[in-house]
Structure formats: structure tokens, C-alpha cells
Design an enzyme around this catalytic site. Structure first.
Site, mmCIF file in Angstrom:
data_model
loop_
_atom_site.group_PDB
_atom_site.id
_atom_site.type_symbol
_atom_site.label_atom_id
_atom_site.label_comp_id
_atom_site.label_asym_id
_atom_site.label_seq_id
_atom_site.Cartn_x
_atom_site.Cartn_y
_atom_site.Cartn_z
ATOM 1 C CG LEU A 136 -37.175 100.354 -18.367
ATOM 2 C CD1 LEU A 136 -37.135 101.801 -18.832
ATOM 3 C CD2 LEU A 136 -37.856 100.266 -17.004
ATOM 4 N NE ARG A 137 -38.561 92.147 -18.238
ATOM 5 C CZ ARG A 137 -37.424 91.513 -18.002
ATOM 6 N NH1 ARG A 137 -36.478 91.465 -18.914
ATOM 7 N NH2 ARG A 137 -37.222 90.923 -16.840
ATOM 8 C CG HIS A 185 -26.273 91.494 -11.545
ATOM 9 N ND1 HIS A 185 -25.324 90.635 -12.023
ATOM 10 C CD2 HIS A 185 -27.155 91.662 -12.559
ATOM 11 C CE1 HIS A 185 -25.617 90.283 -13.257
ATOM 12 N NE2 HIS A 185 -26.734 90.903 -13.606
ATOM 13 C CG HIS A 189 -40.192 87.991 -15.049
ATOM 14 N ND1 HIS A 189 -39.852 87.861 -16.377
ATOM 15 C CD2 HIS A 189 -39.026 87.968 -14.359
ATOM 16 C CE1 HIS A 189 -38.533 87.755 -16.476
ATOM 17 N NE2 HIS A 189 -38.006 87.827 -15.270
ATOM 18 C CG HIS A 229 -25.340 88.530 -16.463
ATOM 19 N ND1 HIS A 229 -26.633 88.611 -16.029
ATOM 20 C CD2 HIS A 229 -24.924 87.265 -16.174
ATOM 21 C CE1 HIS A 229 -26.995 87.437 -15.504
ATOM 22 N NE2 HIS A 229 -25.974 86.606 -15.581
ATOM 23 C CG ASP A 249 -30.909 92.494 -12.377
ATOM 24 O OD1 ASP A 249 -31.364 92.788 -13.496
ATOM 25 O OD2 ASP A 249 -30.413 91.384 -12.120
HETATM 26 ZN ZN ZN Z 1 -27.715 90.458 -15.320
#
Ligand code: ZN
Lengths: 312, 428
Positions: B66-67, B235, B312, B182, B308
Site C-alpha cells: 500500500l506504499r 508468490h 508504481h 519472499h 502482490d
Molecule cells: Zn515479494
């Protein structure tokens, strides 16, 4: 006759007819350059810009001279002098150039696909890819094809061996595409660390033993070891590399007696090729340079010309 | 306020329900679920005629970015939560790779507060595994747990030091938190911007080998066996990686995994003309890997679907492939992609899809959601699986537009998103 494409971005996009047309046109231009007065008015009033993000004396001067011999106005911009250093993006630079209404822009860039990005965003310009990262360098493959045909009369059925850093080489990709498209039997040779995954997709053989690879070769194409891209993990030392993959007269014995030796230049003497081979009777390296000029004249003419004859 | 959802196809695997019936929501909870619910004349309720629509426990996306804080120009908790609601999600878990990193109690509280204010989807932050996501020292996991994190993750920055990861897993057990990793061996993938394959050779781009992901997954599963900690593989994207997870599960190790819609709908061979909307990490893999992802969804070795969602600005995508930022947005395309590519192609059944998008993410994160049992929180998603939609990123609630699906024609429209008995998205 016209090219089927608006740009010359890669051999992958060119049809066999396009390739034949460029080579045929290049031959007629080469005749011009053999005259005392080397200039024709074919592209008078047209402008050609070279946009170079990588240093490249050869390609750059070859394109510039090609444009000038066709009487086009030629300008070169290099990254160090352009506004790139001021943070201007590639697209901004392209749009700025487009506003100056050039006919053709030649791009050399260290990143694959950069010229494709420009072509997508600057629709009024015709682009020539003069090397994009590890992707393609189409005019190099075209001049190589021209040189091979000059010496061997054909491409079909010839055994062409490309030796060296295949992974990082746009020359290898463009040549593999063009030569296999034209019916040559192509093999690439280098250590497994320098051959990218699935290079077989270009209908070429992959060989790691240079002695085997050169067996019966008509053409030996040596690539430049691109030390700036390698960070020393792909082979232990240049000494070991030269022992395994450097071209010398001993290794050359495996090739056909009349085989030719090519190199896109500039040569790293003693690293990928023995000076005696580079300057010896097999070498056609300087012919490649001459043909480079003719091929680039042809490409510029076919993209920017009016199609009303060559003005010869 | 009451909401009566009439005659929808109610699908709730937690109660083995998969039939047309009525659902009554009252005071933020599920009040009743029955073939026919009659309201007495004095009972005021909003009636939703849901015949032909699917009614499920609210969908949960357990992997979004969500930045906020730091890059509010790309997304905020508020815009991200609205995008979630518009995509049919009632809850999201946001990753801690913000600026500053969500690695301490106060940032956790800030994000939770922003989520509460946003008022659309529930926003659950994950805390960082290590301080600053630097992979060296453990973050204050206990304090973050007290503040409300639901998992820990250094997503985007794989924990390369196996000893640090081991300690993190041992420590996370204390708070019952899953460790979300990750998985990417950064040395193997260094310099890569797409999958290493015949496609990367053709495009002349540096590749990231699938083995970079597989090695790291194998390590995490081994550490999970050692520590007993729940390891959740973020992911997943390759066939061999999935084999590792399958074997881990067979051995009784506490490992789960998620797959992103782009990894079962797109392959590296689809990358054309260096379109940066196809650049993500892990990268799009080979068609064979795509097949393996579908098989994993079919046979249940993949536990859930997560997007994910990685917003951007155009500035970060409008450049060459090599230089562009990794990641695409996903909240507003996930459900239609799943309906089109999983449900309509009969890869999974409707109850299985609900398991993948709601029941299992709730279980993995320990959320009291993912069910329509009487008395549970009234988080409900209603969607029309038959409705055709054309993806139009210009209409997205997300602040960003980086999607490779622009213009795709899919089936599956999120009609209503209800959070705690309140309609937060209405496309009736
Ligand atoms: Zn990742």
C-alpha cells in the site's frame, strides 16, 4: 522496392526480402565509394541524428560517414554531452529530437529494448538500432553477411562458427538470426558460462570444444570479449580463456583451408585472437569495415530516401 | 442496520454450504442463513436481490503493497483499501516495505489507524522480520504483535542469512505469527529483470533463474521443520518450487503457499516489445510453470491466491525494461482473472475458489474471517460470475495503472463488498 518495416530494429523483424534488398542496395553504394568522388545527392535535405549512449568510435563514424556520403545532414549526440547527465529520460530525449524533425535517428544504448521504447513513443521518427544491450545489432549482421557472400558467393549451406562471449553479444544474436534465416549452418562456441539458455532456438549448434567447432568451418567469426560486462566470474583468467577459445593458427587448421576469419572489432589482440590471425591471409576484418559503410548507406537510404532511384 | 441478501448462490466451504439461499446481516454480524428468511413488517432491512449472483465470505488478499508511509504518490492505505473493496476484497494484508519500514510498534499503529479511517476494507499490516528489512537484526516482533500485526515478512528483501531466518522463525512461534518469505537467492538472481529462459535470450535481457527461488524455498521448508514455525511461501512461481512445497506438506511440515493471478495467466513468452507492465518479481515464468501453477491450484497444494498488488507511478514504469520497477497492481483484476481462468475453465470449483481467496488466507493469518457462520463478522463479497467486464485501468480506484491486463475481456464482476455489515462498494 521498399522495406517492409518502418524501422531497422533487429534482424528478427526483417523479412528475407528486406535483407536481400538491403544487401543489393549496399552493393550499388559500395561502387560509389570506390569512385574518386564519393558523394551522391541522394539524401540531400534529409537529416540523420546519431544518438550514442555507449562509446563506439567505429559504428558511430561508419554511420556518420554513410549519412554524409549520401549528402544528408548528420549530427551525432553522445550521452556525455547530451542532457542525459541532467536527468532527462530516454523518452524525453527522443521527444526533443522528434521536435527537430529528423528523418532517421540511429541509437546505440547499453540497455536491451531501449530503441524499441523510443520507436513506440516517437512515432514520427524512423529508427536504426546500432546496438541495444545484449539484444541486437542488425547492421553488423548485415555487413557480415555481405562480407561472407563476397568471399563465398553465398550463405546457404556454409558452416559458420561464432566463437566467444555469446551471452553478452548482440552481434552473435543478430548473426545467428540472419545466417540461419539465410540457410547457413551456424554453430556457436564458448564456455558454458558464456552461452545463454536455449540458444538452440536460433537453429544453431552449441559447441564448447573449439577444436570440434572449427572442424570444416567455412567462416570463423570471433567475438570481442566484453570484459566490461563480465566481472571475472565467467572464466578464471584471460590466459585460460585464450588457451581454450582464442584463435591461433594451430586451432585454425581444423577449419577449411580457404576459411575466412571475421571479427566485429575492436580486437583485443592476444585475448581472443592471435595478431597473426587478425592480420593474416584468412582475415577479412578490414573488408567488414568497408562493407559496414555500404550497408549503413543502404539502410539510411531505404529508410529516408524518396524511393526515386539512388541518385548515382 | 440490517441487510438481507436474497436468493444468492451462497458458497461457504466452512459450513459446506453451496446453494441458493438468503443471508441476513445484523449489527455487523451474520444473523441468519436459511433457504428463506422472512422479515416481520417492523424489521427494517436493506434488501439485496442476489438471484444469479455468488455470495461468499469476504475475499482476503494476503499480499498487497500500500506504499504508505513514504510513497503516497503510488498508493495510500485509503486508496488501496478502496481498490480492494472495488475488487471484492474485504480484508488485505499489507507488506512492510514502506519508508519508513513497518518494523516497530508506532508504524504498525499508524498503518492500522489509517486503515480504520479509510473505512473500506480491513487493513492488516505485516511487520518486518528484520530491522529496516536489512536482513541482520530481528525487528521488535513482540511489540508489533501487541500492536496488531498478523504476520512477519521482509517481502521484497529476502532474508539471505539462514541463521537470521532460523532465529526469526523460532522467535515468531512465541507469538503464533506465520513467517512470510519472499524466496529469492539474491546472488543467483543478481542483475536479472525477467525469467532466465529462451525468452530472455531472445530479448537480450539478464535472466533470473527459477532455481534462485527454488533453493530459497527448500531452505525455508527445512528451517520450518527445524523450528516448527509456520513458513508461508510468498508468490510461488515455478514447477520445481511447488514440488518442494508438496514434499514439505507430505512430510507434515507447516508450510503453505500462495500464487499470484499473473503467474497462472501469463508466461515469459508473452513479454512483447519490452512492455514494462510484464516486469515483476518473481518474474513471469515459462508456459510449463504456468501449467504447474494451475495444477497446484487444482490439486490443493497451493493454499491461496494473493495479488502482490504493487503500485508504481508511470515514471517508474515508463522506461526500459531493465530499468523499470518490478511489480504490477492486482486488486481490481484478481477476481475476474480467477473467474475467467480458474472457474470458467473448470480448474477449480466455486467452493475451492472461496477457499483459495477467503477461507485459507484467514486461517494462515489467524483472522476471524473467511466464514459466514452465524455470529461471525459480516464481511461478505457478492459477485456476478456471468457478467463480462473489460479491464479499464483508468477507472481503477488504485492510484497506479501498472497492469498488463488493460483491455482484457473477462468474466466476473464484484457487485457488492460488505465489511462488518456495511456496504463499502456497490456496483449493482
Ligand atoms: Zn515479494
Amino acid at each position: 522496392m521498399k522495406l517492409s518495416r518502418k524501422h531497422v530494429l533487429g534482424i528478427a523483424e526483417l523479412s528475407l526480402q528486406d535483407i536481400e534488398l538491403i544487401l543489393k542496395t549496399a552493393r550499388s553504394f559500395r561502387e560509389i565509394t570506390e569512385r574518386p568522388l564519393k558523394k551522391v545527392p541522394t539524401l540531400r535535405g534529409r537529416s540523420v541524428i546519431g544518438l550514442f549512449y555507449e562509446p563506439s568510435t567505429r559504428t558511430r563514424s561508419s554511420f556518420e560517414l554513410a549519412a554524409k556520403r549520401l549528402s544528408a545532414d548528420a549530427v551525432n549526440i553522445s550521452a556525455s554531452t547530451s542532457s542525459v547527465s541532467k536527468g532527462e529520460t530516454l523518452i524525453d530525449t527522443g521527444l526533443t529530437l522528434q521536435a527537430m524533425r529528423p528523418d532517421v535517428v540511429i541509437v546505440r544504448h547499453p540497455v536491451a529494448g531501449s530503441v524499441h521504447l523510443l520507436a513506440r513513443r516517437c512515432r514520427d521518427i524512423r529508427f536504426v538500432n546500432a546496438g541495444d544491450g545484449m539484444h541486437e545489432h542488425p547492421t553488423q549482421a548485415l555487413l557480415d553477411a555481405m562480407t561472407i557472400i563476397d568471399n563465398k558467393d553465398k550463405l546457404e549451406g556454409l558452416r559458420v562458427v561464432i566463437v566467444g562471449d555469446i551471452r553478452h553479444s548482440r552481434v552473435a544474436r543478430s548473426n545467428a538470426l540472419l545466417l540461419s534465416k539465410c540457410g547457413a549452418q551456424v554453430a556457436v562456441c564458448g564456455p558454458p558460462t558464456l552461452i545463454p539458455l536455449d540458444f538452440h532456438q536460433y537453429q544453431v549448434d552449441v559447441e564448447h570444444d573449439m577444436g570440434k567447432a572449427l572442424q570444416g568451418a567455412d567462416v570463423v567469426m570471433m567475438l570481442r570479449t566484453q570484459r566490461e560486462r563480465q566481472h571475472e566470474v565467467f572464466y578464471p583468467s584471460t590466459k585460460e580463456y585464450f588457451n581454450l577459445y582464442g584463435l591461433n593458427s594451430k586451432k585454425m587448421e581444423a577449419a577449411k583451408p580457404d576459411a575466412i576469419v571475421m571479427h566485429p572489432g575492436p580486437i583485443n589482440r592476444g585475448i581472443e585472437i592471435d595478431p597473426a590471425m587478425a592480420d593474416g591471409p584468412h582475415s577479412v576484418i578490414l573488408e567488414q569495415v568497408t562493407n559496414g559503410l555500404a550497408v549503413r548507406m543502404a539502410v539510411l537510404y531505404l529508410l529516408a530516401g524518396s524511393g526515386e532511384g539512388l541518385g548515382i | 442496520m440490517k441487510i438481507l441478501i436474497r436468493q444468492g448462490l451462497v458458497v461457504d466451504p466452512t459450513q459446506d454450504i453451496n446453494r441458493q439461499c438468503d443471508l441476513l446481516l445484523e449489527e455487523g454480524r451474520v444473523a441468519a442463513i436459511d433457504s428463506k428468511i422472512e422479515l416481520s413488517p417492523d424489521q427494517k432491512a436493506e434488501v439485496v436481490e442476489a438471484r444469479g449472483w455468488v455470495v461468499t465470505p469476504g475475499l482476503i488478499d494476503m499480499h498487497v503493497h500500500l506504499r504508505e508511509p513514504g510513497r503516497e504518490d503510488k498508493e495510500t492505505v485509503e486508496s488501496g483499501a478502496r481498490a480492494a473493496a472495488a475488487g471484492g476484497f474485504t480484508s488485505v494484508m499489507c507488506m512492510p516495505n514502506t519508508d519508513p519500514v513497518i518494523d516497530n510498534e508506532s508504524v504498525v499503529r499508524h498503518v492500522i489507524e489509517q486503515g480504520r479511517r479509510a473505512g473500506s476494507a480491513n487493513v492488516h499490516p505485516a511487520g518486518a522480520i528484520t530491522k529496516g528489512q536489512a536482513g541482520q537484526e530481528l525487528a521488535e516482533i513482540g511489540e508489533m504483535a501487541r500492536a496488531g500485526i498478523v504476520a512477519i515478512s521482509d517481502d521484497g528483501y529476502p532474508v539471505m542469512n539462514s541463521q537470521v531466518m532460523r532465529r526469526a522463525m523460532e522467535y515468531a512461534r512465541l507469538f503464533g505469527l506465520p513467517v512470510l518469505d519472499h524466496c529469492e537467492d539474491k546472488h543467483l538472481s543478481a542483475g536479472g529483470c525477467m525469467n532466465e529462459s529462451s525468452a530472455s535470450t531472445r530479448l537480450g535481457l539478464n535472466g533470473m533463474a527459477g532455481v534462485a527461488e527454488e533453493i530459497h524455498i527448500a531452505r525455508d521448508i527445512m528451517l520450518s521443520r527445524l523450528t516448527g514455525c509456520h513458513a508461508h511461501i510468498c508468490h510461488i512461481s515455478t514447477a520445481e518450487a511447488l514440488q518442494h512445497v508438496r514434499r514439505g506438506k507430505e512430510d507434515g511440515i507447516a508450510v503453505t503457499t500462495e500464487v499470484c493471478p499473473h503467474h497462472f495467466t501469463l508466461a515469459d513468452a508473452d513479454i512483447e516489445n519490452y512492455d514494462t507492465n510484464y516486469k515483476m518479481s518473481p518474474p513471469l515464468r515459462t508456459p510449463r510453470d504456468v501449467e504447474a501453477m494451475l495444477e497446484g491450484l487444482r490439486d490443493g497444494s497451493i493454499d491461496c491466491i494473493a495479488t502482490d498488488h504493487a503500485p508504481h507511478t508511470s515514471l517508474e514504469k515508463d522506461t526500459t525494461f531493465e530499468e523499470a520497477a518490478f511489480g504490477i497492481i492486482g486488486l481490481e483484476t484478481s477476481l475476474p482473472l480467477c473467474v475467467e481462468h480458474l472457474l470458467r475453465k473448470e480448474v477449480v470449483s466455486l467452493p475451492r475458489l472461496v477457499q483459495l481467496m477467503s477461507v485459507n488466507p484467514a486461517r494462515i493469518l489467524g483472522l476471524e474471517r473467511g466464514t459466514l457462520k452465524k455470529g461471525s463478522v459480516a464481511d461478505v463479497t457478492v459477485f456476478d460470475a456471468e457478467r463480462q467486464v473489460t479491464v479499464d485501468s483508468n477507472a481503477f480506484k488504485s492510484k497506479s495503472r501498472n497492469t498488463p491486463y488493460q483491455g482484457w475481456v473477462l468474466h466476473g464482476l464484484p457487485v457488492l463488498t460488505i465489511v462488518s455489515g456495511r456496504i463499502v462498494h456497490d456496483a449493482r
